[in-house]
Design a protein around this motif. Sequence first.
Motif, short mmCIF file in Angstrom:
data_model
loop_
_atom_site.label_atom_id
_atom_site.label_comp_id
_atom_site.label_asym_id
_atom_site.label_seq_id
_atom_site.Cartn_x
_atom_site.Cartn_y
_atom_site.Cartn_z
N GLU A 171 6.40 9.70 -7.43
CA GLU A 171 7.21 8.45 -7.01
C GLU A 171 6.19 7.19 -7.28
OE1 GLU A 171 9.77 6.12 -3.56
OE2 GLU A 171 9.31 8.47 -3.60
N ILE A 172 6.58 6.00 -7.77
CA ILE A 172 6.11 4.51 -7.79
C ILE A 172 7.17 3.88 -6.98
CG2 ILE A 172 5.79 2.51 -9.13
CD1 ILE A 172 5.13 4.52 -11.49
N GLY A 173 6.84 3.14 -5.88
CA GLY A 173 7.17 2.41 -4.89
C GLY A 173 6.61 1.37 -4.95
N ILE A 174 7.07 -0.05 -5.43
CA ILE A 174 6.54 -1.28 -4.88
C ILE A 174 6.96 -1.68 -3.46
CG2 ILE A 174 6.42 -3.67 -5.94
CD1 ILE A 174 6.12 -1.37 -8.09
N ARG A 175 5.76 -2.06 -2.66
CA ARG A 175 5.93 -2.45 -1.50
C ARG A 175 5.28 -3.56 -1.30
NH1 ARG A 175 8.84 1.16 -2.34
NH2 ARG A 175 8.89 3.23 -1.18
N ASP A 176 6.17 -4.64 -0.62
CA ASP A 176 5.71 -5.91 -0.46
C ASP A 176 5.92 -6.54 0.81
OD1 ASP A 176 6.38 -8.80 -0.08
OD2 ASP A 176 6.23 -9.15 -2.21
N GLY A 177 5.03 -7.04 1.47
CA GLY A 177 4.88 -7.43 2.96
C GLY A 177 4.09 -8.45 3.13
#
Length: 411
Positions: A171-177
Amino acid sequence: MRILLVGAGGVGTAVTRIAARRSFFEHFVVADYDPARAEAAVAAVAALGDDARFVAAQVDASDRDAVRALLAEHRCDVLLNATDPRFVLPLFDAALAAGADYLDMAMSLSHPHPDRPYEECGEKLGDAQFARAGEWEKAGALALVGIGVEPGLSDVFARYAADELFDEIHEIGIRDGANLTVEGYDFAPSFSIWTTIEECLNPPVVYERDRGWFTTAPFSEPEVFDFPEGIGPVECVNVEHEEVLLVPRWVDAKRVTFKYGLGDDFISKLKTLHELGLDRTEPLVIPSDRGPAAVSPRDVVAAALPDPATLGDRMRGKTCAGTWVTGTKDGARREVYLYHVVDNEWSMREYGSQAVVWQTAINPVVALELLATGVWSGAGVLGPEAFAPRPFLDLLVAYGSPWGIREDTQG
């Protein structure tokens, strides 16, 4: 290299301040519908030192012929689009007609499936651009799409992970916070509310190798992700974003997602805007002292909120963009988070730009330098994943903006 930048808002102005410190171009036109904004962006660069490479111009981004004429007038090799997504296609078309390369930070707009919006894709982000890839290839010109931070740097991270960190990607999951706050405002988005509404209220897209692209309900699949450098745990939810449409074209992964750390209050306000119809882009006819006027409700919302570019002095905290990847390496399970953090205090002190717009702006400048020096090259409609990632990441560090990698165990 001779560059036309269209859009002198927060991101466009940050682009000029970053580019002014580099020597890879000889001429830089800053154009906007509002000539005062273009002139202000050029004046901000001039304040840093005498730089005759920058000039201001007025142009309507929706007028293909006017943009094409401006490219010809200044003999520009490349058009950098720093406007909102409504203007992607006219600028994309104008660059092709002028024989110039093209870069953007957001792709052409999507249109939900008419009957099953939360199960099936309609027209996806970027479909209108990829449909014309053959024309760009035939012309020998490059349209590098989605080269901001997200999409952009996040996609470079995905390609880097595939090339150097994993044998197989699950899995490739872009996570922005972020942990940004804005003093004096109960609600003040740090990025364009027009774009934020678009990506957060449209059906999010998910990719799975065995299923292809499909959609879910807005704000689905909540999870808590622990962001680095003191930001800490933030609840993230699915939103529509370009990476999910770009990454699978060049990187083999079983699943690709994008999740944004919004928070309950922000989500509640977006849902209220939707329930009231204030997220609509179609104009409503309303009475005014000058007779009936056609006004887009979303434009009214944007006008009622502070310009994100002006919030830097009131902002505190950091923003993080990154790519979480799971898979295997040498037969063992591996999980990493590749990330880029910008502290608002630093970006304001060093560049006079707030963290979110600065973080977006640096990446197209890095890409332009790689194209100008021939390190990156290509023809057609290509995403950041189509290029070697290491030169980009090395140059990002050379710009004074390091990135990080964390071995993860979040699952």
